[in-house]
Design a protein around this motif. Structure first.
Motif, short mmCIF file in Angstrom:
data_model
loop_
_atom_site.label_atom_id
_atom_site.label_comp_id
_atom_site.label_asym_id
_atom_site.label_seq_id
_atom_site.Cartn_x
_atom_site.Cartn_y
_atom_site.Cartn_z
N GLN A 25 0.84 -1.21 0.00
CA GLN A 25 0.00 0.00 0.00
C GLN A 25 0.87 1.26 0.00
O GLN A 25 0.61 2.19 -0.76
CB GLN A 25 -0.93 0.01 1.21
N ASP A 26 1.89 1.27 0.87
CA ASP A 26 2.78 2.44 0.94
C ASP A 26 3.54 2.64 -0.37
O ASP A 26 3.74 3.76 -0.83
CB ASP A 26 3.76 2.29 2.10
N GLY A 28 2.49 1.70 -3.33
CA GLY A 28 1.51 2.20 -4.29
C GLY A 28 1.33 3.71 -4.18
O GLY A 28 1.26 4.42 -5.19
N LYS A 29 1.28 4.21 -2.94
CA LYS A 29 1.14 5.66 -2.73
C LYS A 29 2.36 6.41 -3.25
O LYS A 29 2.23 7.46 -3.89
CB LYS A 29 0.94 5.97 -1.24
N LEU A 30 3.55 5.88 -2.98
CA LEU A 30 4.77 6.53 -3.45
C LEU A 30 4.83 6.52 -4.98
O LEU A 30 5.17 7.53 -5.60
CB LEU A 30 6.02 5.86 -2.87
N GLU A 32 2.29 6.45 -7.03
CA GLU A 32 1.31 7.45 -7.49
C GLU A 32 1.88 8.86 -7.38
O GLU A 32 1.73 9.67 -8.31
CB GLU A 32 0.02 7.35 -6.67
N GLU A 33 2.52 9.15 -6.27
CA GLU A 33 3.11 10.49 -6.06
C GLU A 33 4.20 10.77 -7.10
O GLU A 33 4.24 11.85 -7.69
CB GLU A 33 3.68 10.60 -4.65
#
Length: 121
Positions: A25-26, A28-30, A32-33
């Motif tokens: 999850q983390d 995936g967020k990175l 995306e950023e």
């Protein structure tokens, strides 16, 4: 400037069960950023070395060896291609990538600037 980051993993230091759900999850967020910032051009994990092969060219003779490769416990587990304004910016993004893994992992990223390909006719 484009950089390739090769993610090196020691197979003896991989946490049991591999990446946790939280890590995914983390990550995936990175991703995306980095994509939204126009920094991340491409990234992927790689299948284990046991499923790969190596080809070696030596003065006209080709040799093919199937994995696993006993010479090394360290392998390339994935890669990322990023576009950054400077080496320092590439370093900061790579640092964030490593930190996302938390304390459970031991990783090395080899980061190298990419040569621009010559124009094709």
């Amino acid at each position: 400037m484009r950089f390739m980051s090769l993610i090196l993993i020691n197979e003896d230091k991989v946490p049991a069960g591999g990446p946790s759900e939280q890590l995914m999850q983390d990550m995936g967020k990175l991703i995306e950023e980095m994509s939204a910032a126009g920094v991340l051009l491409d990234t992927a994990g790689l299948r284990p070395p046991a499923e790969g092969f190596r080809m070696h060219w030596d003065h006209g003779k080709l040799t093919v060896v199937d994995g696993p490769f006993t010479e090394s416990k360290e392998f390339i587990g994935g890669y990322a291609i990023i576009q950054a304004k400077s080496k320092e910016e590439a370093l900061e993004w790579t640092k964030r990538f490593l930190q996302v893994h938390g304390d459970a992992w031991e990783l090395t990223c080899e980061v190298r600037e990419m040569e621009e390909a010559p124009e094709l006719a």
